[in-house]
Design a protein around this motif. Structure first.
Motif, PDB file in Angstrom:
ATOM      1  N   ALA A  17      10.548  -3.463 -10.254  1.00 38.74           N
ATOM      2  CA  ALA A  17      10.466  -2.585 -11.422  1.00 38.74           C
ATOM      3  C   ALA A  17      11.152  -3.228 -12.623  1.00 38.74           C
ATOM      4  O   ALA A  17      10.637  -3.176 -13.749  1.00 38.74           O
ATOM      5  CB  ALA A  17      11.086  -1.223 -11.110  1.00 38.74           C
ATOM      6  N   GLU A  18      12.313  -3.854 -12.387  1.00 43.04           N
ATOM      7  CA  GLU A  18      13.019  -4.539 -13.468  1.00 43.04           C
ATOM      8  C   GLU A  18      12.185  -5.689 -14.011  1.00 43.04           C
ATOM      9  O   GLU A  18      12.129  -5.915 -15.226  1.00 43.04           O
ATOM     10  CB  GLU A  18      14.380  -5.039 -12.989  1.00 43.04           C
ATOM     11  CG  GLU A  18      15.388  -3.923 -12.783  1.00 43.04           C
ATOM     12  CD  GLU A  18      16.695  -4.410 -12.178  1.00 43.04           C
ATOM     13  OE1 GLU A  18      16.795  -5.595 -11.768  1.00 43.04           O
ATOM     14  OE2 GLU A  18      17.628  -3.591 -12.116  1.00 43.04           O
ATOM     15  N   GLN A  19      11.509  -6.413 -13.131  1.00 43.97           N
ATOM     16  CA  GLN A  19      10.635  -7.498 -13.566  1.00 43.97           C
ATOM     17  C   GLN A  19       9.484  -6.953 -14.414  1.00 43.97           C
ATOM     18  O   GLN A  19       9.105  -7.559 -15.412  1.00 43.97           O
ATOM     19  CB  GLN A  19      10.084  -8.260 -12.371  1.00 43.97           C
ATOM     20  CG  GLN A  19      11.101  -9.113 -11.660  1.00 43.97           C
ATOM     21  CD  GLN A  19      10.559  -9.721 -10.382  1.00 43.97           C
ATOM     22  OE1 GLN A  19       9.461  -9.390  -9.925  1.00 43.97           O
ATOM     23  NE2 GLN A  19      11.322 -10.629  -9.790  1.00 43.97           N
ATOM     24  N   ALA A  20       8.935  -5.817 -14.011  1.00 43.72           N
ATOM     25  CA  ALA A  20       7.840  -5.210 -14.773  1.00 43.72           C
ATOM     26  C   ALA A  20       8.310  -4.787 -16.158  1.00 43.72           C
ATOM     27  O   ALA A  20       7.599  -4.970 -17.152  1.00 43.72           O
ATOM     28  CB  ALA A  20       7.265  -4.017 -14.011  1.00 43.72           C
ATOM     29  N   VAL A  21       9.512  -4.231 -16.232  1.00 48.14           N
ATOM     30  CA  VAL A  21      10.067  -3.818 -17.533  1.00 48.14           C
ATOM     31  C   VAL A  21      10.277  -5.037 -18.419  1.00 48.14           C
ATOM     32  O   VAL A  21       9.933  -5.027 -19.600  1.00 48.14           O
ATOM     33  CB  VAL A  21      11.384  -3.027 -17.336  1.00 48.14           C
ATOM     34  CG1 VAL A  21      12.111  -2.853 -18.655  1.00 48.14           C
ATOM     35  CG2 VAL A  21      11.102  -1.676 -16.701  1.00 48.14           C
ATOM     36  N   LEU A  65      -6.479   6.130 -16.151  1.00 46.34           N
ATOM     37  CA  LEU A  65      -5.874   4.824 -15.915  1.00 46.34           C
ATOM     38  C   LEU A  65      -4.434   4.967 -15.422  1.00 46.34           C
ATOM     39  O   LEU A  65      -3.997   4.227 -14.536  1.00 46.34           O
ATOM     40  CB  LEU A  65      -5.925   3.980 -17.192  1.00 46.34           C
ATOM     41  CG  LEU A  65      -7.323   3.545 -17.634  1.00 46.34           C
ATOM     42  CD1 LEU A  65      -7.267   2.885 -18.997  1.00 46.34           C
ATOM     43  CD2 LEU A  65      -7.956   2.629 -16.608  1.00 46.34           C
ATOM     44  N   PHE A  66      -3.713   5.935 -15.981  1.00 49.89           N
ATOM     45  CA  PHE A  66      -2.344   6.181 -15.544  1.00 49.89           C
ATOM     46  C   PHE A  66      -2.315   6.604 -14.075  1.00 49.89           C
ATOM     47  O   PHE A  66      -1.516   6.105 -13.288  1.00 49.89           O
ATOM     48  CB  PHE A  66      -1.695   7.255 -16.422  1.00 49.89           C
ATOM     49  CG  PHE A  66      -0.325   7.649 -15.970  1.00 49.89           C
ATOM     50  CD1 PHE A  66       0.761   6.823 -16.204  1.00 49.89           C
ATOM     51  CD2 PHE A  66      -0.113   8.846 -15.300  1.00 49.89           C
ATOM     52  CE1 PHE A  66       2.031   7.179 -15.781  1.00 49.89           C
ATOM     53  CE2 PHE A  66       1.146   9.205 -14.874  1.00 49.89           C
ATOM     54  CZ  PHE A  66       2.219   8.370 -15.118  1.00 49.89           C
ATOM     55  N   ARG A  67      -3.205   7.529 -13.705  1.00 56.42           N
ATOM     56  CA  ARG A  67      -3.266   7.985 -12.305  1.00 56.42           C
ATOM     57  C   ARG A  67      -3.598   6.827 -11.368  1.00 56.42           C
ATOM     58  O   ARG A  67      -3.019   6.707 -10.287  1.00 56.42           O
ATOM     59  CB  ARG A  67      -4.284   9.114 -12.147  1.00 56.42           C
ATOM     60  CG  ARG A  67      -3.686  10.481 -12.457  1.00 56.42           C
ATOM     61  CD  ARG A  67      -4.642  11.621 -12.127  1.00 56.42           C
ATOM     62  NE  ARG A  67      -5.122  12.131 -13.405  1.00 56.42           N
ATOM     63  CZ  ARG A  67      -6.355  12.017 -13.884  1.00 56.42           C
ATOM     64  NH1 ARG A  67      -7.289  11.496 -13.172  1.00 56.42           N
ATOM     65  NH2 ARG A  67      -6.677  12.479 -15.060  1.00 56.42           N
ATOM     66  N   ILE A  73       0.699   1.829  -7.363  1.00 55.80           N
ATOM     67  CA  ILE A  73       2.132   1.655  -7.132  1.00 55.80           C
ATOM     68  C   ILE A  73       2.538   2.323  -5.827  1.00 55.80           C
ATOM     69  O   ILE A  73       3.267   1.738  -5.014  1.00 55.80           O
ATOM     70  CB  ILE A  73       2.945   2.221  -8.319  1.00 55.80           C
ATOM     71  CG1 ILE A  73       2.754   1.334  -9.550  1.00 55.80           C
ATOM     72  CG2 ILE A  73       4.426   2.350  -7.960  1.00 55.80           C
ATOM     73  CD1 ILE A  73       3.284   1.940 -10.830  1.00 55.80           C
ATOM     74  N   GLU A  74       2.056   3.534  -5.600  1.00 52.88           N
ATOM     75  CA  GLU A  74       2.384   4.256  -4.365  1.00 52.88           C
ATOM     76  C   GLU A  74       1.884   3.479  -3.145  1.00 52.88           C
ATOM     77  O   GLU A  74       2.585   3.357  -2.139  1.00 52.88           O
ATOM     78  CB  GLU A  74       1.775   5.658  -4.393  1.00 52.88           C
ATOM     79  CG  GLU A  74       2.117   6.510  -3.193  1.00 52.88           C
ATOM     80  CD  GLU A  74       3.596   6.835  -3.095  1.00 52.88           C
ATOM     81  OE1 GLU A  74       4.091   6.959  -1.957  1.00 52.88           O
ATOM     82  OE2 GLU A  74       4.251   6.953  -4.143  1.00 52.88           O
ATOM     83  N   ARG A  75       0.690   2.918  -3.243  1.00 50.52           N
ATOM     84  CA  ARG A  75       0.117   2.146  -2.138  1.00 50.52           C
ATOM     85  C   ARG A  75       0.973   0.891  -1.884  1.00 50.52           C
ATOM     86  O   ARG A  75       1.278   0.565  -0.740  1.00 50.52           O
ATOM     87  CB  ARG A  75      -1.320   1.763  -2.467  1.00 50.52           C
ATOM     88  CG  ARG A  75      -2.100   1.192  -1.333  1.00 50.52           C
ATOM     89  CD  ARG A  75      -3.598   1.000  -1.596  1.00 50.52           C
ATOM     90  NE  ARG A  75      -4.053   0.976  -2.961  1.00 50.52           N
ATOM     91  CZ  ARG A  75      -4.549   2.032  -3.640  1.00 50.52           C
ATOM     92  NH1 ARG A  75      -4.632   3.199  -3.048  1.00 50.52           N
ATOM     93  NH2 ARG A  75      -4.956   1.916  -4.891  1.00 50.52           N
ATOM     94  N   GLU A  76       1.380   0.220  -2.948  1.00 52.45           N
ATOM     95  CA  GLU A  76       2.218  -0.967  -2.803  1.00 52.45           C
ATOM     96  C   GLU A  76       3.559  -0.628  -2.170  1.00 52.45           C
ATOM     97  O   GLU A  76       4.049  -1.359  -1.308  1.00 52.45           O
ATOM     98  CB  GLU A  76       2.465  -1.627  -4.160  1.00 52.45           C
ATOM     99  CG  GLU A  76       1.410  -2.601  -4.573  1.00 52.45           C
ATOM    100  CD  GLU A  76       1.797  -3.341  -5.841  1.00 52.45           C
ATOM    101  OE1 GLU A  76       2.925  -3.864  -5.917  1.00 52.45           O
ATOM    102  OE2 GLU A  76       0.960  -3.383  -6.749  1.00 52.45           O
TER     103      GLU A  76
END
Length: 103
Positions: A17-21, A65-67, A73-76
């Motif tokens: 998550a930090e990398q994504a930010v 797109l958000f959903r 993300i949930e699947r990952e």
């Protein structure tokens, strides 16, 4: 040998998550630089874009797109959690194997 951070699925998720930010921040900085290269003020461009209302179709598409992103993300997270559980379970040796005698 794996470090404790690699074995902790929660820490792995936090790190990702930090990398994504950080990636998002770099992307914003690049877009600001591109706007400046065109002779535009990034703050003014953002304020103009925010002032424009979205149509229902645009809002529906954005929500869709958000959903999809949230489902991905949930699947990952589920997959990473399963992989972490598999890595953390003790591996057993094949029953019936005798230790080899060393000469």
């Amino acid at each position: 040998m794996a470090s404790p951070e690699q074995d902790n699925p929660t820490q792995n998720i936090i790190d990702r998550a930090e990398q994504a930010v950080q990636e998002a921040q770099r992307s914003l900085e690049k877009s600001d630089d591109a706007l400046r290269a065109l002779g535009l003020d990034p703050a003014k461009v953002k304020s103009v874009l925010q002032a424009q209302p979205l149509t229902d179709a645009q809002r529906d598409e954005a929500e869709k797109l958000f959903r999809q992103d949230m489902e991905d993300i949930e699947r990952e997270v589920t997959q990473e959690s399963a992989y972490a559980r598999q890595r953390s379970t003790a591996r057993t040796t094949t029953p019936g194997k005798r230790p080899r005698t060393m000469v």
